[in-house]
Design a protein around this motif. Structure first.
Motif, PDB file in Angstrom:
ATOM      1  N   GLY A   5      62.073  57.497  87.009  1.00 27.43           N
ATOM      2  CA  GLY A   5      62.421  56.070  87.075  1.00 27.43           C
ATOM      3  C   GLY A   5      62.291  55.433  85.712  1.00 27.43           C
ATOM      4  O   GLY A   5      62.528  56.085  84.691  1.00 27.43           O
ATOM      5  N   HIS A   6      61.915  54.145  85.657  1.00 27.05           N
ATOM      6  CA  HIS A   6      61.701  53.491  84.360  1.00 27.05           C
ATOM      7  C   HIS A   6      60.418  54.044  83.731  1.00 27.05           C
ATOM      8  O   HIS A   6      59.429  54.270  84.428  1.00 27.05           O
ATOM      9  CB  HIS A   6      61.545  51.979  84.548  1.00 27.05           C
ATOM     10  CG  HIS A   6      62.759  51.326  85.125  1.00 27.05           C
ATOM     11  ND1 HIS A   6      63.996  51.387  84.528  1.00 27.05           N
ATOM     12  CD2 HIS A   6      62.940  50.569  86.241  1.00 27.05           C
ATOM     13  CE1 HIS A   6      64.873  50.729  85.251  1.00 27.05           C
ATOM     14  NE2 HIS A   6      64.259  50.222  86.311  1.00 27.05           N
ATOM     15  N   ASN A   7      60.420  54.199  82.404  1.00 28.47           N
ATOM     16  CA  ASN A   7      59.184  54.643  81.755  1.00 28.47           C
ATOM     17  C   ASN A   7      58.241  53.430  81.613  1.00 28.47           C
ATOM     18  O   ASN A   7      58.661  52.289  81.822  1.00 28.47           O
ATOM     19  CB  ASN A   7      59.500  55.317  80.408  1.00 28.47           C
ATOM     20  CG  ASN A   7      60.044  54.331  79.391  1.00 28.47           C
ATOM     21  OD1 ASN A   7      59.417  53.323  79.100  1.00 28.47           O
ATOM     22  ND2 ASN A   7      61.222  54.615  78.866  1.00 28.47           N
ATOM     23  N   PHE A  27      56.886  51.394  88.776  1.00 28.98           N
ATOM     24  CA  PHE A  27      57.102  51.465  87.321  1.00 28.98           C
ATOM     25  C   PHE A  27      56.289  50.474  86.489  1.00 28.98           C
ATOM     26  O   PHE A  27      56.381  50.494  85.262  1.00 28.98           O
ATOM     27  CB  PHE A  27      58.607  51.383  86.985  1.00 28.98           C
ATOM     28  CG  PHE A  27      59.314  50.106  87.369  1.00 28.98           C
ATOM     29  CD1 PHE A  27      59.199  48.961  86.603  1.00 28.98           C
ATOM     30  CD2 PHE A  27      60.138  50.055  88.490  1.00 28.98           C
ATOM     31  CE1 PHE A  27      59.878  47.798  86.932  1.00 28.98           C
ATOM     32  CE2 PHE A  27      60.820  48.887  88.840  1.00 28.98           C
ATOM     33  CZ  PHE A  27      60.684  47.764  88.049  1.00 28.98           C
ATOM     34  N   LEU A  28      55.495  49.614  87.122  1.00 28.88           N
ATOM     35  CA  LEU A  28      54.663  48.718  86.320  1.00 28.88           C
ATOM     36  C   LEU A  28      53.257  49.304  86.210  1.00 28.88           C
ATOM     37  O   LEU A  28      52.578  49.512  87.218  1.00 28.88           O
ATOM     38  CB  LEU A  28      54.620  47.317  86.931  1.00 28.88           C
ATOM     39  CG  LEU A  28      55.959  46.576  86.891  1.00 28.88           C
ATOM     40  CD1 LEU A  28      55.822  45.179  87.439  1.00 28.88           C
ATOM     41  CD2 LEU A  28      56.545  46.538  85.471  1.00 28.88           C
ATOM     42  N   THR A  29      52.862  49.595  84.970  1.00 26.79           N
ATOM     43  CA  THR A  29      51.552  50.226  84.768  1.00 26.79           C
ATOM     44  C   THR A  29      50.712  49.350  83.846  1.00 26.79           C
ATOM     45  O   THR A  29      51.227  48.417  83.226  1.00 26.79           O
ATOM     46  CB  THR A  29      51.726  51.608  84.120  1.00 26.79           C
ATOM     47  OG1 THR A  29      52.470  51.420  82.914  1.00 26.79           O
ATOM     48  CG2 THR A  29      52.467  52.572  85.010  1.00 26.79           C
ATOM     49  N   GLY A  30      49.435  49.673  83.723  1.00 31.21           N
ATOM     50  CA  GLY A  30      48.520  48.895  82.884  1.00 31.21           C
ATOM     51  C   GLY A  30      48.737  49.166  81.400  1.00 31.21           C
ATOM     52  O   GLY A  30      49.474  50.090  81.036  1.00 31.21           O
ATOM     53  N   PRO A  31      48.082  48.357  80.537  1.00 34.30           N
ATOM     54  CA  PRO A  31      48.271  48.488  79.083  1.00 34.30           C
ATOM     55  C   PRO A  31      47.899  49.870  78.550  1.00 34.30           C
ATOM     56  O   PRO A  31      48.517  50.353  77.591  1.00 34.30           O
ATOM     57  CB  PRO A  31      47.370  47.403  78.484  1.00 34.30           C
ATOM     58  CG  PRO A  31      46.535  46.888  79.599  1.00 34.30           C
ATOM     59  CD  PRO A  31      47.181  47.253  80.888  1.00 34.30           C
ATOM     60  N   GLY A  32      46.910  50.526  79.168  1.00 35.84           N
ATOM     61  CA  GLY A  32      46.488  51.855  78.709  1.00 35.84           C
ATOM     62  C   GLY A  32      47.649  52.838  78.761  1.00 35.84           C
ATOM     63  O   GLY A  32      47.955  53.516  77.777  1.00 35.84           O
ATOM     64  N   ARG A  73      60.922  50.108  92.997  1.00 39.82           N
ATOM     65  CA  ARG A  73      59.739  49.276  93.305  1.00 39.82           C
ATOM     66  C   ARG A  73      58.900  48.986  92.068  1.00 39.82           C
ATOM     67  O   ARG A  73      58.645  49.873  91.259  1.00 39.82           O
ATOM     68  CB  ARG A  73      58.867  49.977  94.339  1.00 39.82           C
ATOM     69  CG  ARG A  73      59.538  49.991  95.681  1.00 39.82           C
ATOM     70  CD  ARG A  73      58.565  50.292  96.772  1.00 39.82           C
ATOM     71  NE  ARG A  73      59.296  50.353  98.022  1.00 39.82           N
ATOM     72  CZ  ARG A  73      58.778  50.045  99.196  1.00 39.82           C
ATOM     73  NH1 ARG A  73      57.526  49.684  99.276  1.00 39.82           N
ATOM     74  NH2 ARG A  73      59.510  50.110 100.276  1.00 39.82           N
ATOM     75  N   PHE A  74      58.449  47.742  91.975  1.00 36.84           N
ATOM     76  CA  PHE A  74      57.606  47.357  90.838  1.00 36.84           C
ATOM     77  C   PHE A  74      56.341  48.222  90.793  1.00 36.84           C
ATOM     78  O   PHE A  74      55.876  48.598  89.726  1.00 36.84           O
ATOM     79  CB  PHE A  74      57.223  45.879  90.917  1.00 36.84           C
ATOM     80  CG  PHE A  74      58.410  44.952  90.892  1.00 36.84           C
ATOM     81  CD1 PHE A  74      59.416  45.130  89.956  1.00 36.84           C
ATOM     82  CD2 PHE A  74      58.534  43.899  91.797  1.00 36.84           C
ATOM     83  CE1 PHE A  74      60.530  44.295  89.921  1.00 36.84           C
ATOM     84  CE2 PHE A  74      59.633  43.059  91.769  1.00 36.84           C
ATOM     85  CZ  PHE A  74      60.634  43.259  90.831  1.00 36.84           C
ATOM     86  N   SER A  75      55.791  48.520  91.974  1.00 35.24           N
ATOM     87  CA  SER A  75      54.545  49.289  92.009  1.00 35.24           C
ATOM     88  C   SER A  75      54.737  50.690  91.426  1.00 35.24           C
ATOM     89  O   SER A  75      53.793  51.320  90.976  1.00 35.24           O
ATOM     90  CB  SER A  75      54.027  49.392  93.445  1.00 35.24           C
ATOM     91  OG  SER A  75      55.018  50.010  94.235  1.00 35.24           O
ATOM     92  N   GLY A 117      59.638  49.681  81.966  1.00 31.70           N
ATOM     93  CA  GLY A 117      59.317  48.918  83.180  1.00 31.70           C
ATOM     94  C   GLY A 117      59.024  47.458  82.864  1.00 31.70           C
ATOM     95  O   GLY A 117      59.535  46.552  83.521  1.00 31.70           O
ATOM     96  N   TRP A 118      58.230  47.241  81.815  1.00 29.17           N
ATOM     97  CA  TRP A 118      57.906  45.852  81.449  1.00 29.17           C
ATOM     98  C   TRP A 118      59.104  45.146  80.837  1.00 29.17           C
ATOM     99  O   TRP A 118      59.249  43.923  80.958  1.00 29.17           O
ATOM    100  CB  TRP A 118      56.675  45.811  80.525  1.00 29.17           C
ATOM    101  CG  TRP A 118      55.435  46.085  81.318  1.00 29.17           C
ATOM    102  CD1 TRP A 118      54.710  47.236  81.320  1.00 29.17           C
ATOM    103  CD2 TRP A 118      54.813  45.215  82.276  1.00 29.17           C
ATOM    104  NE1 TRP A 118      53.668  47.136  82.206  1.00 29.17           N
ATOM    105  CE2 TRP A 118      53.706  45.907  82.807  1.00 29.17           C
ATOM    106  CE3 TRP A 118      55.095  43.920  82.731  1.00 29.17           C
ATOM    107  CZ2 TRP A 118      52.869  45.354  83.779  1.00 29.17           C
ATOM    108  CZ3 TRP A 118      54.263  43.362  83.699  1.00 29.17           C
ATOM    109  CH2 TRP A 118      53.168  44.073  84.210  1.00 29.17           C
ATOM    110  N   MET A 119      59.975  45.929  80.202  1.00 29.44           N
ATOM    111  CA  MET A 119      61.209  45.333  79.658  1.00 29.44           C
ATOM    112  C   MET A 119      62.092  44.817  80.796  1.00 29.44           C
ATOM    113  O   MET A 119      62.729  43.770  80.679  1.00 29.44           O
ATOM    114  CB  MET A 119      61.948  46.404  78.835  1.00 29.44           C
ATOM    115  CG  MET A 119      63.112  45.876  78.064  1.00 29.44           C
ATOM    116  SD  MET A 119      62.551  44.653  76.873  1.00 29.44           S
ATOM    117  CE  MET A 119      64.108  44.131  76.222  1.00 29.44           C
TER     118      MET A 119
END
Ligand code: HEM
Ligand code: HEM
Length: 227
Positions: free
Chosen positions: A92-94, A68-73, A64-66, A98-100
């Motif tokens: 999961g993805h780091n 592995f997708l985190t904010g810039p911080g 799920r995107f939620s 995740g952004w990759m």
């Protein structure tokens, strides 16, 4: 730490089918001159991407995107620890990976969508070739050619990252993408949600059939054909 299921079957199947498709897409135009197959595999690739985008909302935990997708911080603080071989392993993805994933998915989507509007100057035109002006076709052509070069660079970076994690950080990411399991203390997934995946596959086939077969305008008749 225990061996637990992290990557569900649909995500793993998606990944390796995507790899095969990208290689095939290159070979069909650059080596084999098989544009008709380039189109067919291109539609399949677009279907794969659509599936993965939907799976990012209804798939299992780590898909799920939620998750592995985190904010810039978080991305920045993770980036600072990346060269530390001891830094925590993510199930999961780091945060950077995740952004990759998103970048790869969007680049391939762009590649496939731009392909729908162009032709090979011989006989094969994408289904939306006649739906747009020549200027738009030219732009799509530029996008289709340029996006592939950017995609190649992104894939090179992706593979370099996997090698870096394997060699330097001793994290066995590739076997995990094959059998789905990782040694971790984060919770594993209990199933691959195959029934949900099947429903998605049917939806994606329907959507792709509509986009490729039903929605495109009839090809323009070439007046030269009659003389
Ligand atoms: C055409 C080439 C490739 C493309 C387009 C590609 C694309 C992707 C994508 C989109 C993901 C995210 C998977 C998901 O969550 O759905 C991913 C993950 C992954 N890929 Fe690839 N990949 C390629 C080649 C490879 C190769 C050759 C390897 C092995 C050497 C590899 C190993 C992995 C691994 C281990 C992950 C999981 C990374 C993690 O644990 O965060 N990929 N890849
Ligand atoms: C989705 C993944 C796709 C990838 C990775 C891909 C990749 C490529 C590449 C590498 C080229 C050669 C570009 C160059 O010479 O610089 C190309 C050309 C082309 N692609 Fe795609 N493509 C994809 C999808 C599509 C789709 C869906 C269509 C149309 C339905 C399409 C239609 C074409 C056409 C018409 C050409 C030009 C062929 C020629 O000039 O002989 N592509 N594509």
């Amino acid at each position: 730490m225990e061996k637990r299921l992290i990557w569900d079957i649909p995500t793993r199947l998606f990944h390796w089918l995507l790899v095969i498709c990208i290689v095939a897409q290159y070979l069909t135009v650059e080596v084999l001159d098989a544009t008709a197959w380039h189109f067919r595999i291109g539609y399949f690739t677009l279907g794969l991407i659509l599936f993965r985008l939907l799976w990012g909302f209804v798939g299992t935990t780590y898909a799920r995107f939620s998750q592995f997708l985190t904010g810039p911080g978080k991305v920045l603080s993770y980036a600072k620890t990346i060269t530390n071989p001891e830094s925590a392993e993510h199930a999961g993805h780091n945060p950077m990976g995740g952004w990759m994933v998103i970048a790869l998915l969007l680049l391939i989507a762009l590649q496939g969508i731009s392909g729908l509007f162009i032709g090979d100057d011989i006989i094969n035109n994408g289904p939306y070739y006649d739906a747009v002006s020549e200027a738009t076709r030219d732009t799509m052509n530029i996008i289709h050619h340029t996006a592939f070069n950017i995609l190649l660079a992104a894939i090179a970076l992706h593979i370099a990252a996997v090698v870096f994690y394997t060699r330097f950080k001793k994290q066995l990411l590739v076997p995990a993408m094959l059998h789905g399991k990782k040694t971790t203390n984060e919770p594993g997934i209990s199933s691959s949600r195959l029934l949900v995946a099947l429903v998605l596959v049917i939806l994606v086939i329907g959507a792709m059939y509509y986009v490729i077969e039903i929605a495109p305008p009839a090809p323009a008749v070439d007046a030269d054909m009659y003389y």
